[in-house]
Write an enzyme that holds these catalytic residues in place. Structure first.
Site, PDB file in Angstrom:
ATOM      1  N   HIS A 309       0.834  -1.204   0.000  1.00  0.00           N
ATOM      2  CA  HIS A 309       0.000   0.000   0.000  1.00  0.00           C
ATOM      3  C   HIS A 309       0.870   1.256   0.000  1.00  0.00           C
ATOM      4  O   HIS A 309       0.659   2.177  -0.803  1.00  0.00           O
ATOM      5  CB  HIS A 309      -0.900  -0.041   1.239  1.00  0.00           C
ATOM      6  CG  HIS A 309      -1.769   1.158   1.450  1.00  0.00           C
ATOM      7  ND1 HIS A 309      -3.143   1.090   1.397  1.00  0.00           N
ATOM      8  CD2 HIS A 309      -1.481   2.450   1.756  1.00  0.00           C
ATOM      9  CE1 HIS A 309      -3.653   2.290   1.642  1.00  0.00           C
ATOM     10  NE2 HIS A 309      -2.664   3.128   1.870  1.00  0.00           N
ATOM     11  N   GLU A 310       1.847   1.301   0.900  1.00  0.00           N
ATOM     12  CA  GLU A 310       2.683   2.494   1.016  1.00  0.00           C
ATOM     13  C   GLU A 310       3.557   2.710  -0.216  1.00  0.00           C
ATOM     14  O   GLU A 310       3.784   3.850  -0.624  1.00  0.00           O
ATOM     15  CB  GLU A 310       3.550   2.418   2.277  1.00  0.00           C
ATOM     16  CG  GLU A 310       2.777   2.578   3.570  1.00  0.00           C
ATOM     17  CD  GLU A 310       1.941   3.846   3.604  1.00  0.00           C
ATOM     18  OE1 GLU A 310       2.462   4.930   3.250  1.00  0.00           O
ATOM     19  OE2 GLU A 310       0.752   3.763   3.971  1.00  0.00           O
ATOM     20  N   HIS A 313       2.134   4.781  -2.925  1.00  0.00           N
ATOM     21  CA  HIS A 313       2.063   6.220  -2.652  1.00  0.00           C
ATOM     22  C   HIS A 313       3.292   6.971  -3.159  1.00  0.00           C
ATOM     23  O   HIS A 313       3.316   8.205  -3.128  1.00  0.00           O
ATOM     24  CB  HIS A 313       1.953   6.471  -1.142  1.00  0.00           C
ATOM     25  CG  HIS A 313       0.596   6.255  -0.560  1.00  0.00           C
ATOM     26  ND1 HIS A 313      -0.567   6.564  -1.226  1.00  0.00           N
ATOM     27  CD2 HIS A 313       0.209   5.777   0.655  1.00  0.00           C
ATOM     28  CE1 HIS A 313      -1.608   6.292  -0.446  1.00  0.00           C
ATOM     29  NE2 HIS A 313      -1.163   5.800   0.687  1.00  0.00           N
ATOM     30  N   ASP A 324      -5.381   8.001  -1.035  1.00  0.00           N
ATOM     31  CA  ASP A 324      -6.284   7.262  -0.151  1.00  0.00           C
ATOM     32  C   ASP A 324      -7.699   7.760  -0.402  1.00  0.00           C
ATOM     33  O   ASP A 324      -8.193   8.660   0.277  1.00  0.00           O
ATOM     34  CB  ASP A 324      -5.878   7.450   1.316  1.00  0.00           C
ATOM     35  CG  ASP A 324      -4.559   6.769   1.633  1.00  0.00           C
ATOM     36  OD1 ASP A 324      -4.415   5.582   1.269  1.00  0.00           O
ATOM     37  OD2 ASP A 324      -3.677   7.417   2.223  1.00  0.00           O
TER      38      ASP A 324
END
Length: 358
Positions: A309-310, A313, A324
Site C-alpha cells: 500500500h505504502e 504512494h 487514499d
C-alpha cells in the site's frame, strides 16, 4: 453531495456482507465549506444536515489532524506539489478519539495552513477545493456502518509567496541518512531488535503478492472487475505495470528509502505506516510490527499489504502516485473505475484477495 449506503463495516470479508444490516441512507448529509482566514490559512466548516447524530471518522478526511492531503490545490491549471504525509491507518479496534461526534444541524470547524503541506513559495492566485468520503458510525459507537460523501466549494486565494515560504513545513527538512542496506534501501540504523528482518520479510511478501496480483489482473477479468470496476485493456496494463513496479521496488534497490521507525513524528495513534511522496520515503510505526506478516482473513491488514500500500504512494514507483480515496473492501468496491485505479487500498486488497482466493 450524495451518500452511498454500505452493507458492511470497513475491512469485513465479502462473504459477511449479506449478514450485516444496510447502513442508513443519509443523502446530502454532510456539507463542507472552505474559507480563507489568512495568507495560506484555511478554515473548513463541516455541518451535519441530517436529523440524527453521527460519529464521523477523521482518518484521511478534511477533519484529519495529521498533515494529510485534505484539499487539492491548483495554480495555473497545475496541481501544487503536496509535501505532507499519506498514512495507512489501522481500521480495527477504533477508539472514540478517532471520531468527531456531530449532532443534527451542528457544525464543527477545522483549520489548517496550506503552506505547511504545499509548496506555495511561488505566490499568486491558487484555487482550493476538497472532496472525499467520511466513514460514519452511529452515535456513541465506533463500528463503521456507512459512508457519506462531501464536496466543498471552490476557494480562490491570492497567496504571498514570501510569507508562505516562511511557514514551517509539517514534514520538512531532511531525514537522517543513517546506514542503508544497499539491496533493499532500508535505513538499517533506524531498525531495532528484529525489525529489520520483519521488514525484509514484508518486502519479500510484498513482491510475491504483487507478482501474483499482476498475473491475476491479466488472467482473471471477473476478479479485476470486482476491484477496479473495468476490464478495459489499457487499465489492466496500467495496473499490471504498477504491481510489477511495486514488486521490483520490494526486491532490489530502487528510488524509495524505507525506515523501520519514524524519524519525523508522523506516527500518531492509529497510524501503521506513512509515506512522504515528495521525498519517496516510507516510515513504519510501532503498530506496524503488531500486524501479522500475512493475514489469513480476506481483506485483513498485515505487514505485507501495508508495505505494498505504502509503495504505491511513492511517485518513484507509481506515477501519478496513488492516494487514499477509500479504505476497506466495502468502500473500495464502490469506487468508480477512474478512482479505483488511483486508490492505494484497491491494490493492497486485490493482492490480498488473489493470495487468499477471496
Amino acid at each position: 453531495m450524495q451518500f452511498v449506503a454500505l452493507l458492511a463495516a470497513l475491512g469485513a470479508p465479502l462473504a459477511l456482507a449479506a449478514s450485516i444490516p444496510a447502513a442508513h441512507n443519509n443523502s446530502s448529509i454532510i456539507d463542507v465549506k472552505l474559507a480563507a482566514t489568512g495568507n495560506s490559512m484555511i478554515k473548513a466548516i463541516i455541518t451535519n444536515n441530517g436529523d440524527r447524530t453521527l460519529n464521523l471518522l477523521k482518518f484521511n478526511t478534511i477533519m484529519d489532524e495529521h498533515p494529510t492531503r485534505k484539499v487539492k490545490v491548483y495554480q495555473d491549471g497545475a496541481e501544487v506539489q503536496f509535501t505532507g504525509m499519506l498514512p495507512r491507518y489501522k481500521m480495527s479496534d477504533l477508539t472514540p478519539d478517532f471520531f468527531v461526534n456531530l449532532g443534527p444541524k451542528a457544525s464543527v470547524e477545522h483549520s489548517f495552513d496550506l503552506a505547511a503541506t504545499h509548496d506555495l513559495s511561488r505566490g499568486g492566485k491558487i484555487t482550493v477545493s476538497a472532496n472525499g468520503v467520511v466513514p460514519t458510525a452511529e452515535e456513541n459507537e465506533t463500528t463503521i456502518t456507512g459512508h457519506t460523501h462531501y464536496e466543498s466549494n471552490e476557494l480562490t486565494m491570492d497567496v504571498d509567496g514570501k510569507e508562505a515560504a516562511a511557514v514551517e513545513q509539517s514534514m520538512g527538512g531532511d531525514s537522517p541518512a543513517g546506514v542503508i542496506d544497499k539491496r533493499s534501501n532500508i535505513v538499517t540504523s533506524s531498525c531495532r531488535g528484529n525489525q529489520l528482518q520483519m521488514l525484509k520479510t514484508a518486502l519479500a511478501n510484498s513482491a510475491r503478492l504483487s507478482k501474483a496480483a499482476a498475473s491475476a489482473a491479466q488472467r482473471n477479468p471477473r476478479k479485476f472487475q470486482e476491484y477496479f470496476k473495468t476490464t478495459d485493456s489499457s487499465t489492466v496494463q496500467k495496473v499490471v505495470s504498477r504491481f510489477m513496479s511495486v514488486a521490483r521496488e520490494s526486491t532490489s534497490t530502487g528510488k524509495t528509502t524505507y525506515y523501520c521507525n519514524d524519524t519525523r513524528d508522523g506516527c500518531k495513534p492509529g497510524v501503521l505506516a506513512y509515506t512522504l511522496p515528495s521525498k519517496n520515503q516510507v516510515f513504519n510505526c510501532p503498530s506496524y510490527y503488531k500486524l501479522p506478516a500475512l493475514n489469513n482473513r480476506c481483506h485483513g491488514q498485515d505487514m505485507a499489504t501495508t508495505t505494498l500500500h505504502e509503495l504505491t504512494h511513492n511517485p518513484a514507483v507509481v506515477t501519478p502516485f496513488c492516494e487514499d480515496l477509500g479504505y476497506g473492501y466495502d468502500r473500495v468496491s464502490r469506487l468508480p473505475a477512474s478512482k479505483a485505479v488511483q486508490n492505494a487500498d484497491t491494490y493492497s486488497l486485490f493482492a490480498n484477495a488473489v493470495y487468499l482466493g477471496c
